[in-house]
Enzyme design. Structure first.
Site, PDB file in Angstrom:
ATOM      1  N   LYS A 165      35.983  12.727  -7.869  1.00 21.53           N
ATOM      2  CA  LYS A 165      35.235  13.154  -6.681  1.00 21.53           C
ATOM      3  C   LYS A 165      36.130  13.273  -5.456  1.00 21.53           C
ATOM      4  O   LYS A 165      35.676  13.141  -4.325  1.00 21.53           O
ATOM      5  CB  LYS A 165      34.067  12.210  -6.400  1.00 21.53           C
ATOM      6  CG  LYS A 165      33.103  12.042  -7.555  1.00 21.53           C
ATOM      7  CD  LYS A 165      32.683  13.365  -8.167  1.00 21.53           C
ATOM      8  CE  LYS A 165      31.932  14.254  -7.196  1.00 21.53           C
ATOM      9  NZ  LYS A 165      31.617  15.589  -7.795  1.00 21.53           N
ATOM     10  N   GLY A 166      37.391  13.556  -5.703  1.00 22.84           N
ATOM     11  CA  GLY A 166      38.311  13.750  -4.589  1.00 22.84           C
ATOM     12  C   GLY A 166      38.555  15.206  -4.262  1.00 22.84           C
ATOM     13  O   GLY A 166      39.137  15.536  -3.235  1.00 22.84           O
ATOM     14  N   GLY A 219      29.799  20.114  -3.489  1.00 23.72           N
ATOM     15  CA  GLY A 219      29.345  20.164  -2.106  1.00 23.72           C
ATOM     16  C   GLY A 219      27.922  19.691  -1.891  1.00 23.72           C
ATOM     17  O   GLY A 219      27.297  20.047  -0.885  1.00 23.72           O
ATOM     18  N   ARG A 255      40.455  11.370  -0.831  1.00 21.09           N
ATOM     19  CA  ARG A 255      39.642  11.560   0.361  1.00 21.09           C
ATOM     20  C   ARG A 255      39.203  10.202   0.873  1.00 21.09           C
ATOM     21  O   ARG A 255      39.463   9.179   0.235  1.00 21.09           O
ATOM     22  CB  ARG A 255      38.433  12.459   0.058  1.00 21.09           C
ATOM     23  CG  ARG A 255      37.519  11.917  -1.010  1.00 21.09           C
ATOM     24  CD  ARG A 255      36.456  12.904  -1.417  1.00 21.09           C
ATOM     25  NE  ARG A 255      35.618  13.331  -0.300  1.00 21.09           N
ATOM     26  CZ  ARG A 255      34.431  13.894  -0.437  1.00 21.09           C
ATOM     27  NH1 ARG A 255      33.942  14.097  -1.658  1.00 21.09           N
ATOM     28  NH2 ARG A 255      33.726  14.252   0.599  1.00 21.09           N
ATOM     29  N   THR A 311      39.350  17.501  -7.203  1.00 22.94           N
ATOM     30  CA  THR A 311      40.274  17.978  -8.236  1.00 22.94           C
ATOM     31  C   THR A 311      39.941  19.380  -8.729  1.00 22.94           C
ATOM     32  O   THR A 311      40.838  20.186  -8.970  1.00 22.94           O
ATOM     33  CB  THR A 311      40.303  17.007  -9.435  1.00 22.94           C
ATOM     34  OG1 THR A 311      38.966  16.866  -9.968  1.00 22.94           O
ATOM     35  CG2 THR A 311      40.824  15.646  -9.023  1.00 22.94           C
ATOM     36  N   ARG A 312      38.666  19.694  -8.885  1.00 20.68           N
ATOM     37  CA  ARG A 312      38.278  21.024  -9.348  1.00 20.68           C
ATOM     38  C   ARG A 312      38.637  22.076  -8.312  1.00 20.68           C
ATOM     39  O   ARG A 312      39.160  23.144  -8.643  1.00 20.68           O
ATOM     40  CB  ARG A 312      36.782  21.059  -9.674  1.00 20.68           C
ATOM     41  CG  ARG A 312      36.210  22.452  -9.997  1.00 20.68           C
ATOM     42  CD  ARG A 312      36.986  23.191 -11.071  1.00 20.68           C
ATOM     43  NE  ARG A 312      36.998  22.489 -12.341  1.00 20.68           N
ATOM     44  CZ  ARG A 312      37.620  22.945 -13.424  1.00 20.68           C
ATOM     45  NH1 ARG A 312      38.297  24.091 -13.364  1.00 20.68           N
ATOM     46  NH2 ARG A 312      37.599  22.260 -14.553  1.00 20.68           N
ATOM     47  N   TYR A 331      34.602  26.366   1.715  1.00 17.41           N
ATOM     48  CA  TYR A 331      35.462  27.521   1.486  1.00 17.41           C
ATOM     49  C   TYR A 331      35.358  28.006   0.042  1.00 17.41           C
ATOM     50  O   TYR A 331      35.281  27.216  -0.899  1.00 17.41           O
ATOM     51  CB  TYR A 331      36.920  27.169   1.792  1.00 17.41           C
ATOM     52  CG  TYR A 331      37.263  27.275   3.259  1.00 17.41           C
ATOM     53  CD1 TYR A 331      37.745  28.471   3.786  1.00 17.41           C
ATOM     54  CD2 TYR A 331      37.097  26.192   4.113  1.00 17.41           C
ATOM     55  CE1 TYR A 331      38.057  28.579   5.132  1.00 17.41           C
ATOM     56  CE2 TYR A 331      37.404  26.284   5.459  1.00 17.41           C
ATOM     57  CZ  TYR A 331      37.879  27.487   5.956  1.00 17.41           C
ATOM     58  OH  TYR A 331      38.178  27.596   7.289  1.00 17.41           O
TER      59      TYR A 331
END
Length: 315
Positions: free
Chosen positions: A72-73, A279, A155, A75-76, A263
């Site tokens: 959940k930082g 998001g 994050r 990576t994708r 973005y």
């Protein structure tokens, strides 16, 4: 091409198993060392090793770069953005080779088979966010390739905890399964529940210490996940330099999607955004509880900053 393939085979069958850099207890054989020997024995047998070569000259090869985390930082997002570069060949799915025993026992040939076809000039990249927090992974990656270039995206730890919960919450919702509120995980006996897995995953300095036993800091590039969300291009420029790629990704490759709130990418006139699961809004958390969570991370964050020699704009 023949010389390249010969070099790839020699790299894989190289019998150097025990790392010289980390201190390993020689009095007792660890299960990891035993499994590593089994892994390399399996891939060193000529009949077991098959070169998957495409008619266009591309082939499957071991990755030269791994995105090791964090969960959940971002990576994708990092992988998708990096894939804009023509010299990057990225594995689509999370492979979980080094952290899942049933995968690791399959050997390097299986690992190679999970990689995309790439040309000799391209860098193969795979990402599995669970690698960063898995104690056994650094040694296993080191034993495979001591020169591996690693990407770590982080994050704000408190925000990462909320994202971690949000992902699991929505996974349960999609299966029509009930799931406790985040307060039920964060609070235990009236105090912050420091045993909550999502909190432990955000103690970055503990996991980073494990990686630094095997890889020098200049082999690990830390991407600021919070900045990547707000302004991705400067962060991707740094990744290009770290991987020694020619500057091919431009600011024009990114555009802000007001509907999604983050973005998206523009590649050769084609626009694409991350999956709708990215998001998602975080759950509402009581201000005092959030402050308690942020306060808890103050000292661990300070230790991490000292460890890596830089600071981040975290609470």
């Amino acid at each position: 091409m023949a010389a390249f393939l010969l070099g790839a085979v020699l790299l894989i069958v190289q019998p150097q198993i025990v790392p010289s850099r980390p201190a390993i207890n020689s009095n007792a054989e660890t299960s990891s060392q035993s499994l590593q020997r089994e892994l390399l024995k399996k891939t060193s047998q000529k009949n077991d090793f098959k070169e998957n070569i495409h008619s266009n000259g591309s082939c499957q090869q071991l990755p030269q770069t791994i995105i090791i985390g964090v969960r959940k930082g971002g990576t994708r997002a990092l992988l998708e953005m990096l894939s804009l570069h023509p010299d990057i060949a990225a594995a689509e799915s999370e492979v979980h080779f080094f952290d899942w025993e049933d995968h690791y026992r399959n050997g390097l040939q299986w690992y190679i088979n999970q990689m995309p076809f790439s040309y000799p000039h391209q860098i193969t990249v795979e990402k599995t966010p669970a690698y960063f927090t898995s104690p056994k992974v650094p040694e296993r990656v080191y034993n495979m390739n001591q020169s591996m270039r690693l990407l770590l995206i982080l994050r704000d730890p408190s925000e990462r905890v909320l994202s971690d919960y949000t992902q699991v919450f929505y996974n349960h919702m999609q299966k029509h399964k009930p799931y406790p509120s985040i307060e039920q995980f964060l609070i235990k006996n009236g105090e912050l529940n420091v045993d909550y897995k999502a909190i432990n995953r955000s103690l970055y300095y503990i996991h980073m210490q494990n990686w630094l036993k095997y890889f020098p800091l200049d082999h690990i590039h830390i991407v600021d996940g919070d900045k990547l969300i707000k302004d991705p291009f400067p962060e991707i420029e740094k990744v290009e330099r770290f991987l020694k790629l020619s500057p091919q990704i431009n600011a024009s490759n990114f555009y802000f999607n007001k509907t999604k709130g983050f973005y998206c990418l523009r590649d050769s006139g084609r626009e694409r955004c991350l999956h709708e699961s990215k998001g998602r809004a975080h759950p509402q958390v009581d201000t005092r509880l959030l402050e308690k969570l942020q306060e808890y991370f103050h000292e661990p964050n300070k230790k991490f900053f000292e460890l890596v020699g830089r600071t981040f704009d975290w609470h």
